[in-house]
Design a protein around this motif. Structure first.
Motif, PDB file in Angstrom:
ATOM      1  N   ASP A 255      81.050  22.743  35.067  1.00  0.00           N
ATOM      2  CA  ASP A 255      81.709  22.689  33.762  1.00  0.00           C
ATOM      3  C   ASP A 255      81.496  23.972  32.953  1.00  0.00           C
ATOM      4  O   ASP A 255      80.954  23.957  31.852  1.00  0.00           O
ATOM      5  N   ARG A 256      81.985  25.107  33.485  1.00  0.00           N
ATOM      6  CA  ARG A 256      81.881  26.385  32.780  1.00  0.00           C
ATOM      7  C   ARG A 256      83.276  26.969  32.580  1.00  0.00           C
ATOM      8  O   ARG A 256      84.070  27.047  33.515  1.00  0.00           O
ATOM      9  N   LEU A 257      83.540  27.403  31.365  1.00  0.00           N
ATOM     10  CA  LEU A 257      84.809  28.035  31.035  1.00  0.00           C
ATOM     11  C   LEU A 257      84.499  29.475  30.662  1.00  0.00           C
ATOM     12  O   LEU A 257      83.917  29.734  29.602  1.00  0.00           O
ATOM     13  N   SER A 258      84.854  30.413  31.534  1.00  0.00           N
ATOM     14  CA  SER A 258      84.546  31.818  31.298  1.00  0.00           C
ATOM     15  C   SER A 258      85.751  32.668  31.635  1.00  0.00           C
ATOM     16  O   SER A 258      86.795  32.159  32.055  1.00  0.00           O
ATOM     17  N   LEU A 259      85.617  33.974  31.452  1.00  0.00           N
ATOM     18  CA  LEU A 259      86.756  34.877  31.576  1.00  0.00           C
ATOM     19  C   LEU A 259      86.762  35.556  32.940  1.00  0.00           C
ATOM     20  O   LEU A 259      85.723  36.008  33.424  1.00  0.00           O
ATOM     21  N   TYR A 260      87.953  35.637  33.529  1.00  0.00           N
ATOM     22  CA  TYR A 260      88.178  36.303  34.810  1.00  0.00           C
ATOM     23  C   TYR A 260      89.352  37.266  34.656  1.00  0.00           C
ATOM     24  O   TYR A 260      90.150  37.155  33.717  1.00  0.00           O
ATOM     25  N   THR A 261      89.476  38.187  35.614  1.00  0.00           N
ATOM     26  CA  THR A 261      90.674  39.032  35.678  1.00  0.00           C
ATOM     27  C   THR A 261      91.216  39.007  37.099  1.00  0.00           C
ATOM     28  O   THR A 261      90.508  38.712  38.062  1.00  0.00           O
ATOM     29  N   VAL A 262      92.512  39.326  37.217  1.00  0.00           N
ATOM     30  CA  VAL A 262      93.177  39.360  38.514  1.00  0.00           C
ATOM     31  C   VAL A 262      94.373  40.288  38.389  1.00  0.00           C
ATOM     32  O   VAL A 262      94.924  40.480  37.298  1.00  0.00           O
ATOM     33  N   LYS A 263      94.771  40.883  39.492  1.00  0.00           N
ATOM     34  CA  LYS A 263      95.996  41.671  39.478  1.00  0.00           C
ATOM     35  C   LYS A 263      97.206  40.731  39.426  1.00  0.00           C
ATOM     36  O   LYS A 263      97.109  39.572  39.833  1.00  0.00           O
ATOM     37  N   TYR A 273      83.554  37.872  32.207  1.00  0.00           N
ATOM     38  CA  TYR A 273      82.559  37.711  31.146  1.00  0.00           C
ATOM     39  C   TYR A 273      82.246  36.239  30.905  1.00  0.00           C
ATOM     40  O   TYR A 273      83.121  35.383  30.931  1.00  0.00           O
ATOM     41  N   GLY A 274      80.946  35.966  30.663  1.00  0.00           N
ATOM     42  CA  GLY A 274      80.534  34.738  30.010  1.00  0.00           C
ATOM     43  C   GLY A 274      80.205  33.549  30.875  1.00  0.00           C
ATOM     44  O   GLY A 274      80.030  32.456  30.336  1.00  0.00           O
ATOM     45  N   TYR A 275      80.044  33.715  32.199  1.00  0.00           N
ATOM     46  CA  TYR A 275      79.757  32.546  33.029  1.00  0.00           C
ATOM     47  C   TYR A 275      78.454  31.874  32.611  1.00  0.00           C
ATOM     48  O   TYR A 275      78.334  30.650  32.650  1.00  0.00           O
ATOM     49  N   HIS A 276      77.472  32.661  32.214  1.00  0.00           N
ATOM     50  CA  HIS A 276      76.182  32.122  31.771  1.00  0.00           C
ATOM     51  C   HIS A 276      76.042  32.164  30.244  1.00  0.00           C
ATOM     52  O   HIS A 276      74.924  32.111  29.732  1.00  0.00           O
ATOM     53  N   SER A 277      77.149  32.246  29.544  1.00  0.00           N
ATOM     54  CA  SER A 277      77.127  32.310  28.076  1.00  0.00           C
ATOM     55  C   SER A 277      77.935  31.161  27.505  1.00  0.00           C
ATOM     56  O   SER A 277      78.871  31.349  26.727  1.00  0.00           O
ATOM     57  N   GLN A 278      77.553  29.955  27.885  1.00  0.00           N
ATOM     58  CA  GLN A 278      78.321  28.769  27.516  1.00  0.00           C
ATOM     59  C   GLN A 278      77.826  28.114  26.227  1.00  0.00           C
ATOM     60  O   GLN A 278      78.375  27.106  25.800  1.00  0.00           O
TER      61      GLN A 278
END
Length: 885
Positions: A255-263, A273-278
């Motif tokens: 149950d983690r909502l964090s930021l990802y990027t993709v082409k 960013y933020g996987y462990h900053s919940q």
């Protein structure tokens, strides 16, 4: 603004519609933003049938809250007239059987970089008399500011209604990225598995997963680009052309909502960013509270603006926060959210409380950055209000009210403001009105066009053969690299004169695929099919590949599906914990990974520009073999053993068996290690794969393990020991020996307190007796008067004192003889098998060398049991094979 001015703001009347003391209709117009059109969503507050305010949840993106409208003002000022763009759009047609009831919903506004086109998500009103699955879907709509034309991006009703489409974002080439439940590529691949096409549910099993897609501006050429098992939300395009989005990692219920990027083509998916900053939200007592990064967008200075809010609640808002993702991957300087907050900061001039309770400075529902060289934001903001118990009217949150015990918050009151976080000013554009809110707004100003990332060209940018096969390459530098540190001497492991094969702990890599779960309309199967622990849902094993002596791997894997990997030993048992993130590969892609990391590690893993240096440098020189290895296997400097082997012999494919051959030892230095082959076909019970895959493993092959069909069959397999004449000397059939009935059919205590019969359990009728006995804690039993009974003992407290029955007043309850009644409890036997995996299970100890059951089960049988435990010990791993309700 000054603290004094802010005090005036929070003390204004709140929701009367009149101009606040900070200005409004009489305020001087802002010469910088006055010429920008502003578009916003005005909606009624969502209430239940009892009139109570209903909350919203980030984890429920398909939620439909009718009562919204899309409004345009030609100038971003309080005096500009407004026009409802969506007024009269949905008209009933009784002749066609379409009678709309209630209102529509609008959300997720965005504007193209040239400021000429607005995109948003809208859902039509409910249609009278239709079932839930026949109601309208969320669609992407476009508004052209020059022509004042409003159109649906996908013109075809049939295609538009294939799924819910939300959260559009403009790509620099004019295409649109969006989040959708249509799962177009995933649905197509279901046909290869002989399953009907459906949109798989997210891992919480509440609604279909929203994943990223792209399409042309006219709605054509729709392509799925992300393959998460839970939601991928709120895509936005960064200056560098990559798509930034919020990913819900919920494998194993993390149950983690964090930021990802993709082409834009779906390649090169990376954590951002933020996987462990919940828990970076704030609460009234100063303690951190859960905080989700909502609606990310890039600021002119490159930082990421988000609304930091509680994932669920009735306040609809949170704090305006900027993330310095260029320099940080987590919020705090030390693990476990300790140390200093450095990765993000609030833009609010006063503290905002996001973790429930009252926030004296109010709350922000949304923020939109101007790209005009100023520090201005267009914000939806609600002041803090409470209910006066005497008048039952809303009052501003003065210090007196905030100090009042049990004060009741009033409804939020979101208006539209221009907020300058550097100047400290806040100017109203639209005053709030009771029962309504401005939920989000955008301006039609111009902003920099992001860098264009072209589609890769097969044969030039990506491997054409891989692309046409629908395959990709997974390249792991060393599984002995944990966050840039060696957990073993890799050079020594790679040297055949220092380490033999049996001394290397990591022998094979297992690749596992997620199984899509249909909704009840598609298949209403018994949810007990998930087994004891639903967190892993269902899994299929795609195959294995040997891990090279230096811990490296380079192997073909199937594209366009959520995959997970495990490092296993020579017996096929996982030696490290499960990861809680799904990997994805696009056809022709080569994904490189340094190594492994522990589940709780906060060292950046998977983000190329922030990872530590690799622990394994590879070959020390070029045109030479690794030390004491085959002379013909010359390496280039920096290559891993797997990379050398792939270059020399071609990329290996996954296999169904655990097959090892010593390809590296130089026979002039020492004898090669013996080969090993742990074959699935050595099983004498039903094999967990198709007949075709039993003879020849291919990219389409899967191992699908069902407990009743494949594991129970091991317990029931006849294991009679006979002499030369065929006379039975002993019967070691597992379920015959481990039974609550002896050979004469009389009750007995099962040997080892373990009953392995396949009949329904009297404890839990969803499962067989053996499954309950193995996977759950079970009471010790004894034979009493010819019947099995649980062994009971008197319970004790934490200090070892005996416990007796008491009434609600704590007084002892006495029996008919006047004696206290002891509290009796069962003596439980800890479970023999663990859903956490084979190495966490006591089961295998008795089959080890010197154990009481050494040799009773074959290596292939023990391997299958280990595989089943490692993937979650599910009762079934295909919902279409499970019992239906």
């Amino acid at each position: 603004m000054s603290v004094v001015a802010l005090g005036v703001l929070v003390g204004c009347s709140g929701g009367s519609g009149e101009t606040s003391s900070l200005g409004g209709g009489d305020q001087a117009e802002d010469p910088v933003v006055v010429d920008y059109p502003v578009v916003y969503v005005r909606r009624t507050l969502n209430r239940d049938d009892d009139g109570q305010l209903m909350g919203d949840s980030i984890f429920a993106p398909s939620a439909f809250n009718p009562g919204a409208e899309l409004v345009l003002r030609d100038r971003a000022t309080a005096t500009a007239p407004e026009r409802v763009l969506t007024e009269g759009l949905f008209v009933s047609d009784e002749d066609a059987g379409i009678v709309f009831e209630g209102g529509y919903d609008v959300k997720d506004l965005t504007v193209s970089a040239d400021g000429k086109t607005l995109a948003f998500a809208m859902r039509a009103p409910d249609i009278e008399g239709r079932d839930d699955d026949e109601q309208p879907r969320w669609n992407i709509w476009l508004y052209d500011f020059d022509s004042a034309q409003l159109t649906r991006a996908i013109s075809s009703d049939l295609i538009a209604e294939e799924g819910d489409d939300i959260a559009p974002a403009f790509l620099p080439d004019g295409r649109i990225a969006f989040s959708s439940t249509r799962q177009r590529r995933s649905r197509a691949l279901l046909l290869d598995d002989n399953k009907p096409q459906f949109s798989a549910l997210a891992e919480d099993l509440r609604e279909p997963a929203f994943v990223l897609h792209v399409m042309e501006a006219d709605g054509s050429d729709i392509r799925q680009i992300s393959y998460n098992q839970s939601h991928d939300l709120s895509p936005t395009v960064l200056f560098n052309g990559r798509i930034l989005f919020s990913r819900w990692d919920n494998m194993g219920r993390v149950d983690r909502l964090s930021l990802y990027t993709v082409k834009p083509d779906g390649t090169d998916l990376q954590f951002y960013y933020g996987y462990h900053s919940q828990a970076t939200g704030s609460s009234a007592n100063g303690e951190p509270s859960p905080g989700a990064f909502s609606k990310p967008q890039q600021m002119p200075d490159g930082r990421i603006l988000v609304t930091l809010r509680a994932p669920e609640g009735i306040t609809y808002g949170g704090d305006m926060v900027v993330i310095d993702g260029e320099n940080f991957t987590e919020a705090y300087s030390e693990p476990e959210q300790q140390g200093q907050l450095q990765g993000q900061e609030s833009l609010s001039v006063q503290r905002v409380i996001t973790g429930g309770g009252l926030s004296p400075h109010g709350l922000f529902a949304n923020a939109w950055a101007f790209h005009d060289g100023t520090s201005r934001l267009l914000v939806s903001w609600s002041e803090c209000r409470v209910i006066d118990p005497q008048t039952e009217l809303a009052q501003p949150c003065t210090e007196q009210w905030l100090a009042t015990p049990d004060v009741v918050p009033a409804d939020p009151l979101y208006g539209l403001w221009i907020y300058d976080y550097e100047e400290g000013t806040q100017r109203p554009i639209i005053q709030p009105a009771e029962g309504q809110m401005i939920s989000e707004a955008v301006t039609a100003d111009t902003r920099p066009v992001p860098q264009f990332i072209p589609q890769p060209i097969p044969g030039i940018d990506i491997d054409r053969d891989l692309y046409e096969e629908g395959m990709a390459i997974l390249d792991i530098r060393s599984v002995y690299d944990f966050d840039g540190e060696q957990i073993a001497d890799i050079a020594a492991l790679a040297d055949p004169l220092q380490t033999v094969a049996d001394e290397r702990p990591a022998r094979f890599l297992r690749v596992v695929k997620a199984v899509g779960i249909p909704d009840e309309d598609t298949l209403d199967f018994d949810r007990a099919a998930f087994g004891r622990d639903r967190s892993q849902l269902m899994r299929e094993i795609v195959g294995y590949t040997p891990i090279q002596p230096d811990g490296s791997v380079r192997v073909k894997v199937p594209a366009d599906m959520p995959l997970a990997i495990s490092v296993v030993d020579t017996n096929g048992r996982r030696i490290v914990g499960r990861h809680n993130n799904w990997l994805q590969f696009r056809a022709g892609e080569i994904r490189k990974c340094q190594g492994c990391h522990t589940r709780d590690s906060e060292v950046p893993h998977g983000r190329a520009d922030k990872e530590p240096a690799p622990a394994w440098a590879g070959a020390p020189t070029s045109a030479a073999p690794f030390p004491n290895t085959e002379p013909a296997l010359n390496a280039d400097m920096g290559e891993t053993m797997a990379q050398v082997m792939a270059r020399v012999a071609g990329h290996p494919e996954l296999e169904g068996d655990l097959s090892y051959s010593d390809l590296w030892t130089d026979p002039a230095q020492r004898e090669k290690d013996p080969s090993s082959l742990l074959l699935m076909t050595e099983l004498k019970t039903p094999l967990p794969t198709s007949l075709a895959c039993q003879s020849s493993w291919s990219t389409d092959c899967r191992m699908v393990i069902h407990y009743p069909e494949h594991i129970q069959a091991i317990w029931d397999l006849p294991r009679e020991i006979t002499d030369d004449t065929g006379a039975v000397l002993d019967d070691r059939t597992c379920s015959r020996c481990h039974s609550a009935r002896d050979a004469a059919g009389q009750a007995q205590v099962p040997p080892g307190q373990l009953d392995l019969r396949g009949e329904p359990s009297g404890v839990n009728n969803n499962f067989s007796t053996s499954y309950v006995e193995l996977i759950f804690d079970n009471p010790t039993q004894e034979l009493s008067e010819g019947a099995l009974q649980d062994v009971l003992v008197q319970d004790t407290d934490d200090n070892g004192n005996l416990l007796f029955e008491t009434d609600e007043n704590g007084e002892l309850i006495l029996d008919t003889d006047g004696n206290p009644i002891p509290v009796m409890v069962t003596v439980n036997i800890p479970r023999i098998m663990n859903t956490a995996g084979a190495r966490n299970s006591r089961f295998f100890e008795v089959f080890d060398e010197g154990g009481t059951h050494t040799g009773d089960l074959s290596p292939a049988e023990l391997r299958l049991i280990a595989e089943w435990l490692d993937i979650g010990a599910q009762y079934y791993n295909n919902p279409f094979d499970a019992p239906v309700n």
